[in-house]
Design a protein around this motif. Structure first.
Motif, PDB file in Angstrom:
ATOM      1  N   UNK A  11       0.841  -1.204   0.000  1.00  0.00           N
ATOM      2  CA  UNK A  11       0.000   0.000   0.000  1.00  0.00           C
ATOM      3  C   UNK A  11       0.878   1.258   0.000  1.00  0.00           C
ATOM      4  N   UNK A  12       1.918   1.258   0.844  1.00  0.00           N
ATOM      5  CA  UNK A  12       2.820   2.405   0.906  1.00  0.00           C
ATOM      6  C   UNK A  12       3.558   2.584  -0.420  1.00  0.00           C
ATOM      7  N   UNK A  13       3.972   1.507  -1.037  1.00  0.00           N
ATOM      8  CA  UNK A  13       4.667   1.581  -2.314  1.00  0.00           C
ATOM      9  C   UNK A  13       3.750   2.152  -3.398  1.00  0.00           C
ATOM     10  N   UNK A  14       2.507   1.718  -3.427  1.00  0.00           N
ATOM     11  CA  UNK A  14       1.551   2.219  -4.422  1.00  0.00           C
ATOM     12  C   UNK A  14       1.282   3.698  -4.190  1.00  0.00           C
ATOM     13  N   UNK A  15       1.101   4.072  -2.926  1.00  0.00           N
ATOM     14  CA  UNK A  15       0.846   5.501  -2.618  1.00  0.00           C
ATOM     15  C   UNK A  15       2.052   6.353  -2.989  1.00  0.00           C
ATOM     16  N   UNK A  16       3.270   5.842  -2.746  1.00  0.00           N
ATOM     17  CA  UNK A  16       4.471   6.589  -3.124  1.00  0.00           C
ATOM     18  C   UNK A  16       4.561   6.715  -4.638  1.00  0.00           C
ATOM     19  N   UNK A  17       4.186   5.680  -5.348  1.00  0.00           N
ATOM     20  CA  UNK A  17       4.200   5.712  -6.806  1.00  0.00           C
ATOM     21  C   UNK A  17       3.178   6.725  -7.324  1.00  0.00           C
ATOM     22  N   UNK A  18       2.009   6.761  -6.684  1.00  0.00           N
ATOM     23  CA  UNK A  18       0.964   7.719  -7.096  1.00  0.00           C
ATOM     24  C   UNK A  18       1.444   9.142  -6.828  1.00  0.00           C
ATOM     25  N   UNK A  19       2.080   9.347  -5.676  1.00  0.00           N
ATOM     26  CA  UNK A  19       2.576  10.696  -5.328  1.00  0.00           C
ATOM     27  C   UNK A  19       3.672  11.138  -6.300  1.00  0.00           C
ATOM     28  N   UNK A  20       4.512  10.214  -6.716  1.00  0.00           N
ATOM     29  CA  UNK A  20       5.616  10.598  -7.622  1.00  0.00           C
ATOM     30  C   UNK A  20       5.111  10.918  -9.020  1.00  0.00           C
TER      31      UNK A  20
END
Length: 164
Positions: A152-161
């Motif tokens: 979940x954190x990886x996906x959210x970081x990808x969305x933020x980037x």
């Protein structure tokens, strides 16, 4: 849609890895056992053949030959030459090294089998966990990510980037 594809792809990879490792580990163990068994049977056959040989030569009845041969001096000469012959038995210099190699090999194979069984157990636990989950077609993305905080954190970081 991308997340569903990622999840489905993960399931497929885990399934095929499990099949691959189960097959390869069993093939390696069976191959090693058959090779070791063939080597052991060769050794035991050779060892039995050597053990079957007499430790001392059978005595020759020289009086029989003296009575049958016309020249007793010839028999005495043969007897003297026969008594002078010594056949050396080769010293066993390799059995100890072979025993060491065998014990090291057994240790290595025990470690390999233990690690392989550990990996198999890990894959089986992963498959059991995947099988215990709710089917993907009945699950929402939020439900899937609920017990996977790192994903979940990886996906959210990808969305933020990727924000513009």
């Amino acid at each position: 849609l991308l997340l569903t594809f990622f999840i489905l792809f993960s399931f497929i990879i885990v399934y095929y890895l499990n099949q691959f490792y189960h097959c390869r580990v069993r093939e390696a163990v069976v191959s090693t056992q058959s090779t070791g068994g063939a080597l052991r049977s060769k050794y035991e056959g050779a060892s039995a053949a050597v053990s079957a040989l007499p430790s001392a030569l059978e005595p020759i009845d020289w009086s029989y030959y003296s009575s049958r041969v016309g020249d007793p001096a010839l028999v005495e000469e043969f007897k003297a030459k026969y008594g002078a012959v010594e056949v050396p038995r080769p010293a066993d210099t390799s059995s100890e090294g072979i025993a060491d190699m065998e014990s090291n090999f057994k240790k290595e194979m025990a470690e390999y089998v233990a690690s392989a069984e550990g990996r198999i157990a890990q894959f089986e636990a992963t498959l059991a966990a995947l099988a215990a989950e709710k089917p993907l077609k009945d699950m929402t993305v939020s439900e899937y990510l609920a017990d996977k905080p790192d994903l979940c954190a990886k996906i959210e970081a990808d969305i933020e980037s990727r924000k513009l």
